[in-house]
Design an enzyme around this catalytic site. Sequence first.
Site, PDB file in Angstrom:
ATOM      1  N   GLY A 144     -35.830  -5.931  50.234  1.00 15.31           N
ATOM      2  CA  GLY A 144     -34.952  -4.833  49.856  1.00 15.31           C
ATOM      3  C   GLY A 144     -35.694  -3.510  49.885  1.00 15.31           C
ATOM      4  O   GLY A 144     -36.674  -3.342  50.623  1.00 15.31           O
ATOM      5  N   SER A 145     -35.261  -2.585  49.069  1.00 15.31           N
ATOM      6  CA  SER A 145     -35.830  -1.234  49.092  1.00 15.31           C
ATOM      7  C   SER A 145     -37.198  -1.191  48.428  1.00 15.31           C
ATOM      8  O   SER A 145     -37.511  -1.999  47.546  1.00 15.31           O
ATOM      9  CB  SER A 145     -34.886  -0.254  48.387  1.00 15.31           C
ATOM     10  OG  SER A 145     -34.905  -0.476  46.991  1.00 15.31           O
ATOM     11  N   THR A 146     -37.996  -0.215  48.829  1.00 15.76           N
ATOM     12  CA  THR A 146     -39.319  -0.027  48.236  1.00 15.76           C
ATOM     13  C   THR A 146     -39.212   0.316  46.762  1.00 15.76           C
ATOM     14  O   THR A 146     -40.010  -0.165  45.939  1.00 15.76           O
ATOM     15  CB  THR A 146     -40.077   1.077  48.987  1.00 15.76           C
ATOM     16  OG1 THR A 146     -40.313   0.638  50.330  1.00 15.76           O
ATOM     17  CG2 THR A 146     -41.403   1.396  48.326  1.00 15.76           C
ATOM     18  N   GLU A 147     -38.213   1.091  46.396  1.00 17.04           N
ATOM     19  CA  GLU A 147     -38.068   1.512  45.000  1.00 17.04           C
ATOM     20  C   GLU A 147     -37.806   0.306  44.090  1.00 17.04           C
ATOM     21  O   GLU A 147     -38.402   0.174  43.013  1.00 17.04           O
ATOM     22  CB  GLU A 147     -36.929   2.528  44.875  1.00 17.04           C
ATOM     23  CG  GLU A 147     -37.219   3.880  45.512  1.00 17.04           C
ATOM     24  CD  GLU A 147     -37.227   3.854  47.041  1.00 17.04           C
ATOM     25  OE1 GLU A 147     -37.888   4.729  47.655  1.00 17.04           O
ATOM     26  OE2 GLU A 147     -36.588   2.952  47.629  1.00 17.04           O
ATOM     27  N   VAL A 148     -36.924  -0.596  44.523  1.00 14.74           N
ATOM     28  CA  VAL A 148     -36.649  -1.789  43.720  1.00 14.74           C
ATOM     29  C   VAL A 148     -37.851  -2.727  43.746  1.00 14.74           C
ATOM     30  O   VAL A 148     -38.182  -3.362  42.735  1.00 14.74           O
ATOM     31  CB  VAL A 148     -35.374  -2.498  44.212  1.00 14.74           C
ATOM     32  CG1 VAL A 148     -35.172  -3.828  43.476  1.00 14.74           C
ATOM     33  CG2 VAL A 148     -34.156  -1.607  44.018  1.00 14.74           C
ATOM     34  N   GLY A 149     -38.536  -2.804  44.890  1.00 14.59           N
ATOM     35  CA  GLY A 149     -39.738  -3.631  44.976  1.00 14.59           C
ATOM     36  C   GLY A 149     -40.795  -3.207  43.966  1.00 14.59           C
ATOM     37  O   GLY A 149     -41.474  -4.055  43.366  1.00 14.59           O
ATOM     38  N   GLU A 186     -40.908  -7.709  50.926  1.00 11.11           N
ATOM     39  CA  GLU A 186     -40.647  -7.201  52.283  1.00 11.11           C
ATOM     40  C   GLU A 186     -39.697  -6.030  52.093  1.00 11.11           C
ATOM     41  O   GLU A 186     -38.516  -6.206  51.782  1.00 11.11           O
ATOM     42  CB  GLU A 186     -40.040  -8.314  53.160  1.00 11.11           C
ATOM     43  CG  GLU A 186     -40.101  -8.009  54.648  1.00 11.11           C
ATOM     44  CD  GLU A 186     -38.839  -7.345  55.134  1.00 11.11           C
ATOM     45  OE1 GLU A 186     -38.857  -6.083  55.253  1.00 11.11           O
ATOM     46  OE2 GLU A 186     -37.865  -8.048  55.398  1.00 11.11           O
ATOM     47  N   LYS A 237     -30.945 -15.354  43.917  1.00  7.21           N
ATOM     48  CA  LYS A 237     -29.909 -14.362  43.633  1.00  7.21           C
ATOM     49  C   LYS A 237     -29.513 -13.667  44.932  1.00  7.21           C
ATOM     50  O   LYS A 237     -30.245 -12.814  45.440  1.00  7.21           O
ATOM     51  CB  LYS A 237     -30.368 -13.311  42.627  1.00  7.21           C
ATOM     52  CG  LYS A 237     -29.178 -12.466  42.106  1.00  7.21           C
ATOM     53  CD  LYS A 237     -29.575 -11.116  41.566  1.00  7.21           C
ATOM     54  CE  LYS A 237     -29.702 -10.057  42.622  1.00  7.21           C
ATOM     55  NZ  LYS A 237     -28.401  -9.714  43.273  1.00  7.21           N
ATOM     56  N   CYS A 244     -34.496  -3.241  58.154  1.00  8.55           N
ATOM     57  CA  CYS A 244     -35.784  -2.683  57.745  1.00  8.55           C
ATOM     58  C   CYS A 244     -36.646  -2.389  58.965  1.00  8.55           C
ATOM     59  O   CYS A 244     -37.552  -1.551  58.908  1.00  8.55           O
ATOM     60  CB  CYS A 244     -36.500  -3.644  56.807  1.00  8.55           C
ATOM     61  SG  CYS A 244     -36.745  -5.288  57.493  1.00  8.55           S
ATOM     62  N   GLU A 292     -25.182  -8.785  45.526  1.00  6.77           N
ATOM     63  CA  GLU A 292     -23.822  -8.773  44.988  1.00  6.77           C
ATOM     64  C   GLU A 292     -22.790  -8.403  46.050  1.00  6.77           C
ATOM     65  O   GLU A 292     -21.618  -8.782  45.952  1.00  6.77           O
ATOM     66  CB  GLU A 292     -23.713  -7.805  43.802  1.00  6.77           C
ATOM     67  CG  GLU A 292     -24.069  -6.355  44.094  1.00  6.77           C
ATOM     68  CD  GLU A 292     -25.529  -6.044  43.805  1.00  6.77           C
ATOM     69  OE1 GLU A 292     -25.828  -4.871  43.519  1.00  6.77           O
ATOM     70  OE2 GLU A 292     -26.368  -6.971  43.870  1.00  6.77           O
ATOM     71  N   GLU A 324     -36.037   6.731  54.843  1.00  5.67           N
ATOM     72  CA  GLU A 324     -35.420   5.584  55.514  1.00  5.67           C
ATOM     73  C   GLU A 324     -33.905   5.767  55.483  1.00  5.67           C
ATOM     74  O   GLU A 324     -33.291   5.783  54.419  1.00  5.67           O
ATOM     75  CB  GLU A 324     -35.811   4.278  54.832  1.00  5.67           C
ATOM     76  CG  GLU A 324     -35.276   3.057  55.574  1.00  5.67           C
ATOM     77  CD  GLU A 324     -35.669   1.744  54.918  1.00  5.67           C
ATOM     78  OE1 GLU A 324     -35.814   0.751  55.650  1.00  5.67           O
ATOM     79  OE2 GLU A 324     -35.817   1.706  53.682  1.00  5.67           O
TER      80      GLU A 324
END
Length: 511
Positions: free
Chosen positions: A257-262, A280, A204, A314, A207, A411
């Site tokens: 991507g971001s830590t929150e989405v991770g 990562e 994916k 990052c 977007e 960040e």
Amino acid sequence: MAQSGTTRNGVAEKIPASDLPQPVKVQQVRNTKIFINNEWHTSISGRTFPTLNPATGDTICEVQEADKEDVDKAVAAAKVAMQLGSAWRKMEPSHRGRLLHRLADLVERDRLLIATLESLDTGKPFLQAFFVDLEGSIRTLRYYAGWADKIHGKSVPVDETFMCITKHEPIGICGAIIPWNFPLLMLMWKIGPALCCGNTVVIKPAEQTPLTALHIGSLIKEAEFPPGVVNILPGFGPTAGAAFASHCGIDKVAFTGSTEVGQLIKESAAKSNLKRVTLELGGKNPCIVFADCDLQLAVEEIQKGAFYNQGQCCTAASRVFVQEKIYEEFVRRSIESAKKIVIGDPLDPQTTHGPQIDQQHFDKIMDLIESGKKEGAKLEYGGGYLGEKSLFIQPTIFSEVKDSMRIAIEEIFGPVLCIFRFKSQQEVIERANNSRYGLVSAVFTTSMDRALSVSGAMETGTVWINCYNALHVQTPFGGYKMSGNGRELGEYALAEYSEVKTVTFKMSETM
């Protein structure tokens, strides 16, 4: 980012301006559909979404929007390709390597077009895309092509009545969720080792930036990978991305991507089928500049670290600790260096600084810049933006930054250089490590003893000594703490895409 250490500020050194590559004219984007089973498909829902040029705000094209049902379709294709007896499973490892080399050849052939698409879709300067992203992508494919027939197990001594061997086998179906800041390069970091180890993949792309991944789909088919081995689904994180993380048919997910989405991905993976996860994530990366360093070198390297790709890295050099003795001079030279950065059209070879990715991200960066002013940091340079409806933010330098400020903790992911003072080595190590992140760090000193002792004390996955963004495909990359789990690149990445099986034989007691 100097992928493989061969470029400087995204432009190959010592190439005359007249010989520099030029972007191609893209009249119409050919590949805008979902790629499954080596064929192009419209989305099951029939929905599309626009992908925009961040430099102009114009729509480049409409792209098919994948949703959960499309993910199911792609996973089913990947499962068939992964079955015992399939062309992919029966393929000799050396043949897998030849396919990866063939894909690298095709990327090399289309290098100008792919770099142009990357520049249009992300806003990064074309020459940086050409010399860094494309060069790094080609090297990654060739590196893992070389590994394909060199992945093997061991014979393990136990006792005379048993013989034990280990085998390295593919995990199965691997999902890859790609970020928007390095869409092509991060795609290759994931599919290189995944395909090398014999897995099938569903991808994916972000977007905001789906175009180069979709072009790679056309090259996958041209390279003659078996149908279903690589599947590409442009779509949104809360729909297609969430379906990757929760899908019980996907055996592993790799996310940048971001830590929150991770965190959401890891939670969803645990609640579904305990799929393997490689993450990562974010960074708030400390750079320590000691008084005995080569000062001009430190200024130049940290400036690249802070402002490369408009700070949307990052690995961005976001916390720069400078010893008091050289603090004022470091700030002065940093300002002079920032004045040389050329903001403009990403397709212009003279441009070294493009726009931010979109309005939402632009607003986040400007909010953090305003917080720096309000909390008492000294704005030395920049801090503004160009035009009323523009996404171009000036390279920004703050001095006298304190550890408690938002710009010191959060960040930013934008072109903001924060400069702190420090007195002693022990003090700066404690402050540098006082972060929830642990991705990269850098040390600038002429003392080998200090370089070794400080690098050993840093709680980061990578430490650069007297350099910055020196990434090589042969060396592992990943973070400590909330900067992620697992490693990409190098031999270490192979372990992230393979299972180890122990096979034990009972031996006959007769000679």
